[in-house]
Structures are given as structure tokens and as C-alpha cells.
Scaffold this active site. Sequence first.
Site, PDB file in Angstrom:
ATOM      1  N   GLY A 159      -6.014 -36.287 -40.900  1.00 43.66           N
ATOM      2  CA  GLY A 159      -7.056 -35.283 -41.011  1.00 43.66           C
ATOM      3  C   GLY A 159      -8.419 -35.942 -41.085  1.00 43.66           C
ATOM      4  O   GLY A 159      -8.589 -37.124 -40.783  1.00 43.66           O
ATOM      5  N   ALA A 186     -10.187 -36.941 -43.612  1.00 42.54           N
ATOM      6  CA  ALA A 186     -10.276 -38.072 -44.534  1.00 42.54           C
ATOM      7  C   ALA A 186      -9.674 -39.329 -43.913  1.00 42.54           C
ATOM      8  O   ALA A 186     -10.301 -40.389 -43.881  1.00 42.54           O
ATOM      9  CB  ALA A 186      -9.576 -37.739 -45.855  1.00 42.54           C
ATOM     10  N   LYS A 203       2.866 -37.796 -39.119  1.00 42.88           N
ATOM     11  CA  LYS A 203       4.237 -37.376 -38.845  1.00 42.88           C
ATOM     12  C   LYS A 203       4.362 -36.367 -37.707  1.00 42.88           C
ATOM     13  O   LYS A 203       5.470 -36.064 -37.274  1.00 42.88           O
ATOM     14  CB  LYS A 203       4.902 -36.841 -40.112  1.00 42.88           C
ATOM     15  CG  LYS A 203       4.289 -35.595 -40.714  1.00 42.88           C
ATOM     16  CD  LYS A 203       5.061 -35.236 -41.991  1.00 42.88           C
ATOM     17  CE  LYS A 203       4.516 -33.990 -42.639  1.00 42.88           C
ATOM     18  NZ  LYS A 203       5.246 -33.638 -43.850  1.00 42.88           N
ATOM     19  N   SER A 257      -4.234 -30.461 -41.448  1.00 36.05           N
ATOM     20  CA  SER A 257      -4.836 -29.282 -42.084  1.00 36.05           C
ATOM     21  C   SER A 257      -6.310 -29.155 -41.722  1.00 36.05           C
ATOM     22  O   SER A 257      -6.838 -28.046 -41.644  1.00 36.05           O
ATOM     23  CB  SER A 257      -4.672 -29.377 -43.612  1.00 36.05           C
ATOM     24  OG  SER A 257      -3.322 -29.219 -43.983  1.00 36.05           O
ATOM     25  N   GLY A 267     -13.736 -22.415 -42.062  1.00 37.93           N
ATOM     26  CA  GLY A 267     -15.024 -22.185 -42.703  1.00 37.93           C
ATOM     27  C   GLY A 267     -16.107 -23.190 -42.387  1.00 37.93           C
ATOM     28  O   GLY A 267     -16.963 -22.962 -41.539  1.00 37.93           O
ATOM     29  N   GLU A 288     -20.587 -18.515 -48.332  1.00 38.97           N
ATOM     30  CA  GLU A 288     -19.216 -18.123 -48.627  1.00 38.97           C
ATOM     31  C   GLU A 288     -19.098 -17.800 -50.110  1.00 38.97           C
ATOM     32  O   GLU A 288     -20.035 -17.997 -50.881  1.00 38.97           O
ATOM     33  CB  GLU A 288     -18.234 -19.238 -48.231  1.00 38.97           C
ATOM     34  CG  GLU A 288     -18.208 -19.517 -46.732  1.00 38.97           C
ATOM     35  CD  GLU A 288     -17.178 -20.563 -46.342  1.00 38.97           C
ATOM     36  OE1 GLU A 288     -16.494 -21.092 -47.239  1.00 38.97           O
ATOM     37  OE2 GLU A 288     -17.045 -20.847 -45.143  1.00 38.97           O
ATOM     38  N   ASP A 333       3.734 -34.831 -49.389  1.00 32.67           N
ATOM     39  CA  ASP A 333       4.308 -36.169 -49.248  1.00 32.67           C
ATOM     40  C   ASP A 333       3.557 -37.222 -50.061  1.00 32.67           C
ATOM     41  O   ASP A 333       4.164 -38.064 -50.726  1.00 32.67           O
ATOM     42  CB  ASP A 333       4.326 -36.582 -47.774  1.00 32.67           C
ATOM     43  CG  ASP A 333       5.064 -35.580 -46.895  1.00 32.67           C
ATOM     44  OD1 ASP A 333       6.036 -34.975 -47.373  1.00 32.67           O
ATOM     45  OD2 ASP A 333       4.654 -35.399 -45.732  1.00 32.67           O
ATOM     46  N   HIS A 384      -5.676 -18.494 -50.932  1.00 31.94           N
ATOM     47  CA  HIS A 384      -6.776 -17.886 -50.195  1.00 31.94           C
ATOM     48  C   HIS A 384      -6.617 -16.382 -50.283  1.00 31.94           C
ATOM     49  O   HIS A 384      -5.535 -15.856 -50.051  1.00 31.94           O
ATOM     50  CB  HIS A 384      -6.790 -18.334 -48.740  1.00 31.94           C
ATOM     51  CG  HIS A 384      -8.106 -18.108 -48.069  1.00 31.94           C
ATOM     52  ND1 HIS A 384      -8.544 -16.844 -47.718  1.00 31.94           N
ATOM     53  CD2 HIS A 384      -9.104 -18.954 -47.718  1.00 31.94           C
ATOM     54  CE1 HIS A 384      -9.737 -16.943 -47.168  1.00 31.94           C
ATOM     55  NE2 HIS A 384     -10.104 -18.209 -47.163  1.00 31.94           N
ATOM     56  N   ARG A 402     -12.703 -17.626 -55.274  1.00 32.86           N
ATOM     57  CA  ARG A 402     -11.385 -17.359 -54.709  1.00 32.86           C
ATOM     58  C   ARG A 402     -10.350 -16.973 -55.761  1.00 32.86           C
ATOM     59  O   ARG A 402      -9.490 -16.125 -55.508  1.00 32.86           O
ATOM     60  CB  ARG A 402     -10.900 -18.581 -53.919  1.00 32.86           C
ATOM     61  CG  ARG A 402     -11.670 -18.764 -52.633  1.00 32.86           C
ATOM     62  CD  ARG A 402     -11.186 -19.956 -51.848  1.00 32.86           C
ATOM     63  NE  ARG A 402     -11.890 -20.029 -50.565  1.00 32.86           N
ATOM     64  CZ  ARG A 402     -11.721 -21.002 -49.693  1.00 32.86           C
ATOM     65  NH1 ARG A 402     -10.873 -21.967 -49.947  1.00 32.86           N
ATOM     66  NH2 ARG A 402     -12.380 -21.004 -48.551  1.00 32.86           N
ATOM     67  N   HIS A 447      -3.030 -21.831 -50.352  1.00 31.78           N
ATOM     68  CA  HIS A 447      -4.038 -22.403 -49.464  1.00 31.78           C
ATOM     69  C   HIS A 447      -4.389 -23.850 -49.771  1.00 31.78           C
ATOM     70  O   HIS A 447      -4.469 -24.670 -48.871  1.00 31.78           O
ATOM     71  CB  HIS A 447      -5.295 -21.543 -49.549  1.00 31.78           C
ATOM     72  CG  HIS A 447      -6.398 -21.957 -48.631  1.00 31.78           C
ATOM     73  ND1 HIS A 447      -6.235 -22.036 -47.257  1.00 31.78           N
ATOM     74  CD2 HIS A 447      -7.688 -22.310 -48.883  1.00 31.78           C
ATOM     75  CE1 HIS A 447      -7.380 -22.416 -46.701  1.00 31.78           C
ATOM     76  NE2 HIS A 447      -8.266 -22.612 -47.660  1.00 31.78           N
ATOM     77  N   ARG A 451     -11.402 -24.739 -56.679  1.00 33.90           N
ATOM     78  CA  ARG A 451     -12.250 -25.317 -55.632  1.00 33.90           C
ATOM     79  C   ARG A 451     -13.251 -24.294 -55.111  1.00 33.90           C
ATOM     80  O   ARG A 451     -12.884 -23.176 -54.740  1.00 33.90           O
ATOM     81  CB  ARG A 451     -11.392 -25.816 -54.473  1.00 33.90           C
ATOM     82  CG  ARG A 451     -12.185 -26.345 -53.294  1.00 33.90           C
ATOM     83  CD  ARG A 451     -11.255 -26.806 -52.196  1.00 33.90           C
ATOM     84  NE  ARG A 451     -10.579 -25.686 -51.559  1.00 33.90           N
ATOM     85  CZ  ARG A 451     -10.892 -25.201 -50.366  1.00 33.90           C
ATOM     86  NH1 ARG A 451     -11.918 -25.696 -49.695  1.00 33.90           N
ATOM     87  NH2 ARG A 451     -10.209 -24.209 -49.841  1.00 33.90           N
ATOM     88  N   LEU A 456     -13.839 -30.213 -47.369  1.00 40.48           N
ATOM     89  CA  LEU A 456     -14.204 -31.136 -46.282  1.00 40.48           C
ATOM     90  C   LEU A 456     -15.293 -32.100 -46.739  1.00 40.48           C
ATOM     91  O   LEU A 456     -15.314 -33.266 -46.344  1.00 40.48           O
ATOM     92  CB  LEU A 456     -14.661 -30.356 -45.051  1.00 40.48           C
ATOM     93  CG  LEU A 456     -13.598 -29.524 -44.323  1.00 40.48           C
ATOM     94  CD1 LEU A 456     -14.204 -28.853 -43.091  1.00 40.48           C
ATOM     95  CD2 LEU A 456     -12.403 -30.371 -43.922  1.00 40.48           C
TER      96      LEU A 456
END
Length: 552
Positions: A28, A30, A50, A57, A63, A131, A232, A253, A314, A375, A415, A421
Amino acid sequence: MGPRGCLVSDEQGEVDLERVDVAVLGSGIAGLFLAVECARSGLKVAVVTKKEVSMSSTNWAQGGIAGVLDPNDLEGLESHVRDTLDAGSGLCDESVVRSVITDASDRIRDLIGHGVQFDHDSSGEYDMAIEGGHSGARIFHTRDRTGAEIERALTEVATDESDTNLTILENWMAVDLIQRSHGNPMQGVSGVWCLSPEGVVWTLPSRVVVLATGGAGMMHKATTNPSIATGDGVAMASRSGADIRDMEFIQFHPTALHSNNPRPFLITEALRGHGAELMTIEEYSVWKTNGAGIDPSKHSFMLNYSSMGSLGTRDVVARAIDSEMKRLGDPHVLLVTEHLDKGDLEDSFPTISRRLREEGIEIGVSPIPVTPAAHYMVGGVAVDGLGRVEYEGTPMPGLYAIGEVARTGLHGANRLASNSLLEAVVYSGRASRDIIERWKSGDLGDFIVRLPRWRSEDLGLLIENMPLITDLDALRATMTQDVGLVKSDYRLERAERRVEHIEKEVTRYWKSCKPTQELIELRNLVLVSKLVVDASKSRRNNVGLHFNMDLV
């Protein structure tokens, strides 16, 4: 066979994957950001993912990335800090919050430098969205597919680097971390066992292993995560003795599309930031009867739960929806957009518009049925300010964790939208700089001359997958029913018993069969589920995303 050019024999003739300086598990934002930075500095890097890179993700994130681009905008920075602290319900590490938000401008500029194209408004300035939980517009985005745009840009850069110091192993899966000294977490790690697409476990020696494996949404029956989100990294780190913290805080979410499709589709929070309003089915009927010219926010049940209405945080919005659905016996609530400009909505949210049309729903015309879905994993592997994994509060040599798998202290008990991100790119930047500096100073650590091999010659093949599927279904049902948005002591105790029973079944397979991806993932999900149940039982106050009915 292993990947071309990646096999090497040691002095005893044993065959490993070729040694690398940095093994990155996950592809991803990161993992790719760190891999590119390290490879460009001259380090030899392998990315183990994998599935295909596009399955991360990050690629699903609609967003955006929150941040203040002007480092001299002290008022804007302080506002972002306050919103993050408020969302975290007092459990954020304020020093971490301030440092991440301060670093935002540099890291966002790095993304732009890597080719990420964020949206601009008619005046040529960046089009900043708002948001839930944010007091101002500070979200960089690319329509409603920001994650896919970031992944596109970083994948292109990584592909350019792959002919030099960077190898990407797609459809390879990490099985477990290799400790330098078995049973001694303080000695750290020195590599990772990896399952090849052909089902063979190879040894990948590495000076540093970076966990960038994402979350664990597949613990629940309804999740906005891709199917690879099986916890994992948390499981591997836990088995290696790492500190795991705040696992009781699983973010749901509030607005996943309610449909017959078995994979929930996320309706981004930015749509509510754009003016969409939440209503029960009954409230929508009353609003339509009284005339749609009336401000729909006046009819929203969210006014009973938050002064911010449909733009509440959220945790508040998701529990409010859950409460109203249970109170009324409704299968969903409605996200109303018909008071907004249809053309503008289709232009701003093309991905959502296209998906809704597949369901026979027209954005800006029809109400959108939504329900909460698992989420984001707020807790995870405890790391320090550089992304180094901790054991009893002390960094473990050779092991880092970045992105959703890591618990940095930024999010606290909940969060704030689009901070994930940001956290991923900030911590991948810090970790990569620390690794590069240690490498240049000769302090990165040496390779172990002879790493242990994965011994599986005496294990049989897994004859059938059906028992694993049955166990996975049972696990997800238990976590959904008993360890979801609303918990209780009785439900948690029942979940504990059920997860322990499933664990015994899975352990029996693990000890007798050669590993498959399905078996590895189920083993990891069982361990992460245990960690969530244990953390939920230990948390004796309701805060943020953790709500136990017996503690009211």
C-alpha cells in the site's frame, strides 16, 4: 522455483531467496513509499505482497489525505491538531499528533513529487474537501478515488526502480518473521519466511523487515476492506513478542452501501462533507411529504446524537445508525443527496455514481441505503516515533511497522477521517530515513550467516478447504455479533470461548498440513480476534470506538 535472479545458495548448499537490506511486507501507500525511498538511496529492497499491488487497502481509499500544505499556517495546523485530539477522545499522544500534522506538508509535497495528481478548483488551487470530525476543508483528494491515484503514482515509480535495487514479489505471502534468537524478542528479527505462488516456503534473509500489511477487516462479515485484510502483520509481530496495543478500537465506517452484493461498497464520508444528509426511512418519508425544499438536515436523526449532525465523528455516526436501525427494525438508513446538484455530484464522485447505477440508484435523485461496516484497525503493533516496533517499550532490532498495522498514538480511541493516509506517508518517511541513516553509518545490522529453514517435508497436503471455510465463517459471525459496534461482558465472554474453540481446530491443521494462503490467513485472523476480545474485556470504560453496554 523462486523468482528469477532471486535465488542464492549459502555455504552449506541450502537455497534461500537472495539477501536484501530491507524486506517490505505489503504494497500500500506506506510500503511502496518506503520501498522507493530506500531503493533510491542504494539499499537492496524486496516488496512481498500476497496479491497484486493493486489489491492493497490504499487502492480502495476514496476520501483523501488530510493536511495543511502551508507550514506557516499556524491557525490551520492548530485546528487540525484540535480536531484529531477531539476525535481520539483523550487517548491520542499529543506529541505524536503535533509532529505528524507538522510533517504533513513535506510528505504531501513528496507525493506530488512522485506524480500524485490531486484535484484543483477553477482558480487553480487545490480543491480541499471536508469530512466528518473536521472543522475546516483540509482534505487533498482525487475525485472519489484518491487511494487509487496514490497507488498508481507510487506503483509507476516503484516499477521504474524495479530494474535496479527493488524487487516486487507479487502473489507471495509472508508466513512468519524469523527471530535472530528464537524466543528472544530483544534480539529482533533477521528475515521472513515467504510462501511462493507454487506453495513452497522460502527463507528471505533481510537486515530489516518492515510490516506494512494493513488491517484486519476480514474479522467481520461486512467490511469495506479488500479480502487481503487478514491482520497478518499484527499476528506475525505478536508471535515474535512485539507489543500490541489498543486492539479494542475497531472503526466501523458509517456508510457502506446496503445491497445484495456480498462485498460492501464504501460511500465516502466526503459525500456528507459535500452536503448529503442521513435520515431514517421514516424521516425521509416525512421530508418528502412536507416538500423537498426544506433543508433535509432538520429532519436527520443525527441531530439527536451530535451537534455536527451528519458530519459527526465516525464512532458517533456509526453507533447512531446502528441504534436507529435496531430501534426501528429497519435494515438500513438513507443517505439523501437529491437536494444537491446531480451533475456536480456525478463529476465529484464518479466511482460512487457508477457503482450506484449498477444498483439502480441515481445519485442526486434517489436516496442511498447505507449501513455501518468494519473499516479500520485503530490499534496494532506498537511503534516509536520512527516506526520501530517495540517490545516492552524498547525498539526491537530490525523490525518496523508503518500504516494501518502500526499503533503510533495518532488516532487515540478513534481515527479522524483521512488521517490514515497522512499517518502512513509520514511514518514511512520517518522509517525510511532512519533505515537509510543507519545503513550509511554501518548500524543497520549484519546478516545471520545461517537462518533456520522452514521444515515442512513431513507435513501432508491440506486435503480440503471446506473446514477452513466453515471455521472462517464461524469466526467472522462471532466477531460481528459479539465484538462489533456494541459489546457486553456476556457477549465478550461468549466470543472468547468460541474463538478459543476455533483456534484449537486451526492449530490442528497448522501442525499437520503444509501451509496455504487460506490456512495462514485464518491462523492470523484467529490470533488477531483473540487480541481484540482480550483488549475489549480489559477496557473498563466506554471511550471512542469501544462501547460496552454493561459500562453505561
